[in-house]
Design an enzyme around this catalytic site. Sequence first.
Site, PDB file in Angstrom:
ATOM      1  N   ASP A 213      46.086  33.392  48.218  1.00  0.00           N
ATOM      2  CA  ASP A 213      45.529  34.759  48.201  1.00  0.00           C
ATOM      3  C   ASP A 213      44.635  34.899  49.435  1.00  0.00           C
ATOM      4  OD1 ASP A 213      44.834  37.353  47.250  1.00  0.00           O
ATOM      5  OD2 ASP A 213      43.042  36.577  46.263  1.00  0.00           O
ATOM      6  N   SER A 214      44.168  36.116  49.665  1.00  0.00           N
ATOM      7  CA  SER A 214      43.230  36.326  50.772  1.00  0.00           C
ATOM      8  C   SER A 214      41.850  35.784  50.419  1.00  0.00           C
ATOM      9  CB  SER A 214      43.111  37.827  51.051  1.00  0.00           C
ATOM     10  OG  SER A 214      42.664  38.486  49.875  1.00  0.00           O
TER      11      SER A 214
ATOM     12  N   CYS B 193      48.752  37.367  45.163  1.00  0.00           N
ATOM     13  CA  CYS B 193      48.175  38.508  45.877  1.00  0.00           C
ATOM     14  C   CYS B 193      49.221  39.611  45.896  1.00  0.00           C
ATOM     15  CB  CYS B 193      47.846  38.078  47.308  1.00  0.00           C
ATOM     16  SG  CYS B 193      47.299  39.427  48.365  1.00  0.00           S
ATOM     17  N   ASN B 194      48.861  40.769  45.351  1.00  0.00           N
ATOM     18  CA  ASN B 194      49.814  41.889  45.329  1.00  0.00           C
ATOM     19  C   ASN B 194      50.088  42.417  46.729  1.00  0.00           C
ATOM     20  OD1 ASN B 194      50.127  43.141  42.288  1.00  0.00           O
ATOM     21  ND2 ASN B 194      48.217  42.038  42.552  1.00  0.00           N
ATOM     22  N   THR B 195      49.048  42.461  47.569  1.00  0.00           N
ATOM     23  CA  THR B 195      49.233  43.025  48.910  1.00  0.00           C
ATOM     24  C   THR B 195      50.239  42.176  49.693  1.00  0.00           C
ATOM     25  OG1 THR B 195      46.896  43.658  48.808  1.00  0.00           O
ATOM     26  CG2 THR B 195      47.991  43.873  50.931  1.00  0.00           C
TER      27      THR B 195
ATOM     28  N   TYR C 176      42.910  41.673  53.021  1.00  0.00           N
ATOM     29  CA  TYR C 176      44.275  42.094  53.356  1.00  0.00           C
ATOM     30  C   TYR C 176      44.466  43.603  53.157  1.00  0.00           C
ATOM     31  CZ  TYR C 176      46.285  37.347  53.668  1.00  0.00           C
ATOM     32  OH  TYR C 176      46.620  36.076  54.036  1.00  0.00           O
ATOM     33  N   GLY C 177      43.738  44.148  52.189  1.00  0.00           N
ATOM     34  CA  GLY C 177      44.030  45.520  51.753  1.00  0.00           C
ATOM     35  C   GLY C 177      43.805  46.581  52.803  1.00  0.00           C
TER      36      GLY C 177
ATOM     37  N   CYS D  78      45.864  44.375  41.913  1.00  0.00           N
ATOM     38  CA  CYS D  78      45.276  43.489  42.912  1.00  0.00           C
ATOM     39  C   CYS D  78      44.717  42.335  42.109  1.00  0.00           C
ATOM     40  CB  CYS D  78      44.152  44.195  43.675  1.00  0.00           C
ATOM     41  SG  CYS D  78      43.134  43.060  44.664  1.00  0.00           S
ATOM     42  N   THR D  79      45.001  41.106  42.537  1.00  0.00           N
ATOM     43  CA  THR D  79      44.614  39.959  41.706  1.00  0.00           C
ATOM     44  C   THR D  79      43.095  39.801  41.604  1.00  0.00           C
ATOM     45  OG1 THR D  79      44.949  38.530  43.639  1.00  0.00           O
ATOM     46  CG2 THR D  79      46.752  38.681  42.028  1.00  0.00           C
ATOM     47  N   HIS D  80      42.356  40.428  42.502  1.00  0.00           N
ATOM     48  CA  HIS D  80      40.891  40.389  42.374  1.00  0.00           C
ATOM     49  C   HIS D  80      40.406  41.180  41.149  1.00  0.00           C
ATOM     50  CE1 HIS D  80      40.792  38.904  46.533  1.00  0.00           C
ATOM     51  NE2 HIS D  80      39.511  38.657  46.364  1.00  0.00           N
TER      52      HIS D  80
HETATM   53  N1  DGL Z   1      43.904  39.893  46.038  1.00  0.00           N
HETATM   54  C1  DGL Z   1      44.675  40.675  46.907  1.00  0.00           C
HETATM   55  C2  DGL Z   1      45.702  41.506  46.164  1.00  0.00           C
HETATM   56  O1  DGL Z   1      46.142  41.126  45.100  1.00  0.00           O
HETATM   57  C3  DGL Z   1      44.115  41.373  48.117  1.00  0.00           C
HETATM   58  C4  DGL Z   1      42.651  41.574  48.300  1.00  0.00           C
HETATM   59  C5  DGL Z   1      42.333  41.901  49.754  1.00  0.00           C
HETATM   60  O2  DGL Z   1      42.257  40.952  50.530  1.00  0.00           O
HETATM   61  O3  DGL Z   1      42.214  43.079  50.109  1.00  0.00           O
HETATM   62  O4  DGL Z   1      46.146  42.515  46.626  1.00  0.00           O
END
Ligand code: DGL
Length: 265
Positions: free
Chosen positions: A11-12, A75-77, A43-44, A189-191
């Site tokens: 992930d990021s 990470c979804n992104t 990443y977003g 988003c996994t966060h």
């Molecule tokens: N956790 C990431 C996701 O699932 C991205 C968070 C980020 O770096 O913006 O999209």
Amino acid sequence: MSDDRPLLFFDSGVGGLSVLAPTKLLLPNAPIVYAADNGGFPYGTKTEAEIAARVPALLGRLVERYHPRLIVIACNTASTIALGAVRAALDLPVVGTVPAIKPAALQSKTRAIGVLGTNATVRQPYVDDLSAKFASDSLVLRHGSARLVELAEAKLRGEATDPADYAAVMAGLLDQPGGDRLDTVVLACTHFPLVEEELAAASPRPLAFIHGGDGIARRIAYLTEGQEWPDARAPAIAVFTAPFDISPGLAAGLRARGLEEIRFL
Ligand code: DGL
């Protein structure tokens, strides 16, 4: 014969911990390498081209270093932009994390769902496709938030966060036309599952929050069925892509989530 090749989570930042946790419940002795691309975080707010160039190359380096049996892009992104490129580049099973629109549409009674992700994720054609395929009879509202990613990182470091920030994120979704009909929100988003309680507390009415963590864990268990694992759990490793001073709060947060050893790529 024991096989100590790890599962590599990527992930990021710390978001992938929301995928790691349910995986550890199913596969307690799986050796874990958790890679956080702090050098590329967040990443977003990046372009598709930046992510598409960065993620396959980094994963290639991580594979050379750690020889995983399977990669989880937690990470979804990164998944909605680069999953195909990663699969094409690496000769390993790669599990992605994509917005849980299908289960959300199955459970929504009002036929109106929200998708809360990063700005990059919510504009992806991948999300258009999932919506058309699984939620064509539903209203699908999207909202991208970079702030919520920062809040999740801060919470993991043990820092206090402001309830007003969560309320503002929820308003971004619920105040859109038709937002009053939403009964289900996809944490895309996994966060965001890391701050699900705060989001629920900041919502003006009860909503069902849904994310893909449990389903991904089952998928990993399925893909590794029949494989050997070490007899005992080894210390899980967190790998950061760029050197920085790890604060005591971050170290404690990682330890609390089972990441005992910290390294840099
Ligand atoms: N956790 C990431 C996701 O699932 C991205 C968070 C980020 O770096 O913006 O999209």
